[in-house]
Design an enzyme around this catalytic site. Structure first.
Site, PDB file in Angstrom:
ATOM      1  N   SER A   1       0.618  -1.205  -0.230  1.00 33.76           N
ATOM      2  CA  SER A   1      -0.171   0.393   0.259  1.00 33.76           C
ATOM      3  C   SER A   1       1.127   1.152  -0.478  1.00 33.76           C
ATOM      4  O   SER A   1       2.143   1.091   0.626  1.00 33.76           O
ATOM      5  CB  SER A   1      -1.634  -0.087   1.487  1.00 33.76           C
TER       6      SER A   1
ATOM      7  N   LYS B   1      -5.298  -5.829   3.247  1.00 26.28           N
ATOM      8  CA  LYS B   1      -5.015  -5.224   2.420  1.00 26.28           C
ATOM      9  C   LYS B   1      -5.989  -4.952   1.747  1.00 26.28           C
ATOM     10  O   LYS B   1      -6.312  -3.498   1.872  1.00 26.28           O
ATOM     11  CB  LYS B   1      -4.173  -5.650   1.482  1.00 26.28           C
TER      12      LYS B   1
ATOM     13  N   HIS C   1      -7.972  -2.454   4.683  1.00 23.68           N
ATOM     14  CA  HIS C   1      -7.020  -1.177   4.575  1.00 23.68           C
ATOM     15  C   HIS C   1      -8.000  -0.501   3.413  1.00 23.68           C
ATOM     16  O   HIS C   1      -7.563   1.339   3.834  1.00 23.68           O
ATOM     17  CB  HIS C   1      -5.141  -1.234   4.060  1.00 23.68           C
ATOM     18  N   ASN C   2      -7.757  -1.097   2.941  1.00 24.17           N
ATOM     19  CA  ASN C   2      -8.840  -0.488   1.161  1.00 24.17           C
ATOM     20  C   ASN C   2     -10.401  -0.107   1.205  1.00 24.17           C
ATOM     21  O   ASN C   2     -10.708   1.077   1.060  1.00 24.17           O
ATOM     22  CB  ASN C   2      -9.024  -1.142  -0.045  1.00 24.17           C
TER      23      ASN C   2
ATOM     24  N   GLU D   1      -9.838   2.612   3.656  1.00 24.95           N
ATOM     25  CA  GLU D   1      -9.710   4.102   3.000  1.00 24.95           C
ATOM     26  C   GLU D   1     -10.570   4.424   2.218  1.00 24.95           C
ATOM     27  O   GLU D   1     -10.828   5.833   1.903  1.00 24.95           O
ATOM     28  CB  GLU D   1      -9.090   3.468   1.768  1.00 24.95           C
TER      29      GLU D   1
ATOM     30  N   LYS E   1     -10.970   0.591  -8.433  1.00 24.19           N
ATOM     31  CA  LYS E   1     -11.002  -0.849  -9.457  1.00 24.19           C
ATOM     32  C   LYS E   1     -11.767  -1.560  -7.976  1.00 24.19           C
ATOM     33  O   LYS E   1     -11.957  -2.991  -8.386  1.00 24.19           O
ATOM     34  CB  LYS E   1      -9.400  -1.166  -8.217  1.00 24.19           C
TER      35      LYS E   1
ATOM     36  N   ARG F   1     -40.729 -12.300  12.439  1.00 28.65           N
ATOM     37  CA  ARG F   1     -39.513 -13.166  10.748  1.00 28.65           C
ATOM     38  C   ARG F   1     -41.482 -14.984  12.046  1.00 28.65           C
ATOM     39  O   ARG F   1     -41.533 -16.133  10.702  1.00 28.65           O
ATOM     40  CB  ARG F   1     -38.741 -14.116  11.400  1.00 28.65           C
TER      41      ARG F   1
HETATM   42  C1  6PG Z   1      -3.001   1.408  -2.004  1.00 23.06           C
HETATM   43  C2  6PG Z   1      -4.348   1.722  -2.724  1.00 23.06           C
HETATM   44  C3  6PG Z   1      -4.214   1.322  -4.020  1.00 23.06           C
HETATM   45  C4  6PG Z   1      -5.541   1.263  -5.007  1.00 23.06           C
HETATM   46  C5  6PG Z   1      -5.515   3.050  -5.491  1.00 23.06           C
HETATM   47  C6  6PG Z   1      -7.280   2.646  -6.360  1.00 23.06           C
HETATM   48  O1  6PG Z   1      -3.005   0.946  -0.736  1.00 23.06           O
HETATM   49  O2  6PG Z   1      -1.964   2.306  -2.609  1.00 23.06           O
HETATM   50  O3  6PG Z   1      -5.538   1.810  -1.915  1.00 23.06           O
HETATM   51  O4  6PG Z   1      -3.847  -0.178  -3.966  1.00 23.06           O
HETATM   52  O5  6PG Z   1      -5.489   0.140  -5.026  1.00 23.06           O
HETATM   53  O6  6PG Z   1      -5.674   3.311  -4.966  1.00 23.06           O
HETATM   54  O7  6PG Z   1      -7.959   2.111  -5.400  1.00 23.06           O
HETATM   55  P1  6PG Z   1      -9.711   2.454  -5.774  1.00 23.06           P
HETATM   56  O8  6PG Z   1      -9.964   2.200  -7.734  1.00 23.06           O
HETATM   57  O9  6PG Z   1     -11.101   1.029  -5.739  1.00 23.06           O
HETATM   58  O10 6PG Z   1      -9.890   3.284  -5.423  1.00 23.06           O
END
Ligand code: 6PG
Length: 466
Positions: free
Chosen positions: A127, A181, A184-185, A188, A259, A442
């Site tokens: 990252s 990871k 993390h995203n 993020e 992504k 339910r």
């Molecule tokens: C990192 C980022 C990276 C991520 C891109 C695009 O930790 O360096 O998280 O891995 O893939 O920033 O992410 P998105 O297209 O999902 O916003």
């Protein structure tokens, strides 16, 4: 025969940056890219580092140029390209050669590969974007610890450092590194959404221009919200577009790309029954932002949402406090989800180690992560909400979060991540919730049974059952 112990395949943005980082830290590295011209252009652009970089024109030459036992890093797009590259290597590498998938792999794929590939295999989350890959990413390793130890001298050397501590560590077996990871995203996405919502309140509610908003973010970056994302958001807001001489931010289309790594986290959390509403709100906000035509149509139908807010009704300090509270609650959710995954997959994930790795190099790096590392070191099993440092912060700031959500709602400004954080907070501090109504419903339509509060019996049915 070169004396390189390591090779890297895939010289895209991240791969070439990582290869330069590895060379700069004193390791000779062999490189290969499917497009040969890219390989040679990369080697030519390496400057003083070229002496440590051996470009190769074929996979066979690439493998032959690395001394046994080899370490081969894959920096290729997640999914089929990784499987294809592994298959192509299978005929060339030896039984002790270590393959490391350093892309944004889905951890389910990594689990599968771990069980099916004959060679030693690691899945690592890297990252920090291109800058991180070049000068020091955060690295989250997954797979057999013995394989991590084989590459650790390189991975810790190239990683970001917090003080003199490497932001690179082994997370756990199988796909644990890629899972962390993805977590993390997801976080993020949530951090970015909370910032975007504060931006929207300042722009649409308080009528501030991009330059004024930039100053606010740069000011917030001196306090508890100090972080890479707040810092760059201030910079993004401050840039003037050369073509229009207007703030660049004002000409960027309001449709978020993705992504998909944040989406993976939201999907996995549902499988784990782990509530991460702030992250889910951030993924939904990205999906919704992409529907620009539909939003324009609904604005024509209902009139625009945002109404001006009297600055006295929403001081910037209150907004800062609200973001602090929302961030803590989001990370509380994220780490509870990580623990749920650790239990589900028997990974023994360590929250202190994860918080420590995230302190530098990665996209969510922040001052608050050092406080989280300390809180988890004190008691790894305790949630962030229950940790004294953070429960005190929440106690101090949740009124501000409520004020922001209420004011935004009354002025037609969408703040889904802030609102999700507030609803999570209120639900988590309500011992007697309303799911008894769900259980009654339910049982009424499906005879699913319910437990009784008074005598603890289960499998009860209401009179409607007769
Ligand atoms: C990192 C980022 C990276 C991520 C891109 C695009 O930790 O360096 O998280 O891995 O893939 O920033 O992410 P998105 O297209 O999902 O916003």
């Amino acid at each position: 025969m070169s004396h390189s112990e390591i090779g890297l395949i895939g010289l895209g943005t991240m791969g070439s940056a990582l290869a330069l980082n590895i060379a700069e830290k004193g390791f000779d590295i062999v490189v290969f890219n499917r497009t040969t011209s890219i390989t040679h252009a990369f080697a030519k652009s390496a400057g003083v580092l070229a002496d440590r970089i051996s470009p190769t024109d074929s996979l066979a030459d690439f493998v032959a140029a690395i001394k046994v036992p080899r370490i081969v890093i894959l920096m290729v797009p997640a999914g089929d390209p990784v499987d294809e590259q592994i298959a192509a290597l299978a005929e060339l590498i030896g039984p002790d050669d270590l393959i490391i998938d350093a892309g944004n792999g889905n951890f389910h794929d990594t689990n599968r590969r771990m069980r099916s590939i004959m060679s030693p295999f690691l899945g690592i989350g890297v990252s920090g974007g291109e800058e991180g890959a070049r000068n020091g990413p955060a690295i989250m390793g997954g797979g057999p610890n013995a394989h991590w130890e084989r590459a650790a001298h390189i991975l810790t050397a190239i990683s970001a450092k917090f003080g003199d501590i490497a932001c690179a560590d082994w997370m756990g077996e199988e796909g644990a590194g890629h899972f962390v990871k993805a977590a993390h995203n997801g976080i993020e996405y949530a951090d970015m959404q909370l910032i975007a919502e504060s931006y929207g309140l300042m722009r649409d509610g308080l009528g501030m221009d991009a330059a004024q908003i930039a100053d606010v973010f740069l000011e917030w970056n001196k306090g508890p919200l100090k972080s890479y994302l707040v810092e760059i958001s201030g910079k993004v807001a401050s840039v003037v577009d050369e073509a229009t001489n207007a703030p660049l931010l004002d000409v960027i289309v309001d449709a978020a790309g993705q992504k998909g790594t944040g989406r993976w986290t939201a999907i996995e959390a549902q499988h784990l029954a782990a509530p991460i509403p702030v992250i889910e709100a951030a993924v939904v906000a990205r999906n919704l932002s992409a529907r620009r035509d539909e939003r324009a149509e609904m604005e024509k139908l209902f009139g625009t949402g945002p109404k001006a807010i009297n600055p006295d009704d929403l001081p910037l300090a209150v907004m800062e406090q609200a973001m602090i509270c929302g961030k803590i609650l989001c990370y509380d959710q994220g780490f509870r989800m990580i623990r749920a995954a650790s239990d589900q997959f028997d990974w023994n994930l360590q929250s202190p180690a994860i918080a420590r790795v995230w302190r530098e190099g990665c996209i969510i790096r922040s001052a608050m992560l050092d406080d989280m590392a300390s809180a988890f070191t004190e008691d790894p099993q305790r949630s962030l909400m229950a940790a004294p440092f953070f429960s005190a912060q929440i106690a101090k700031t949740h009124d501000a979060l409520r004020k922001v959500v209420a004011t935004a709602a009354m002025h037609g400004i969408a703040v889904p991540a802030h609102a999700a954080a507030l609803a999570y907070f209120d639900a988590m501090r309500t011992a007697r919730g309303t799911a008894n109504m769900i259980q009654g419903q339910r049982d009424f339509f499906g005879l699913h049974g319910f437990a009784r509060l008074d005598d603890g019996t289960t499998g009860n049915h209401g009179p409607w059952a007769n």
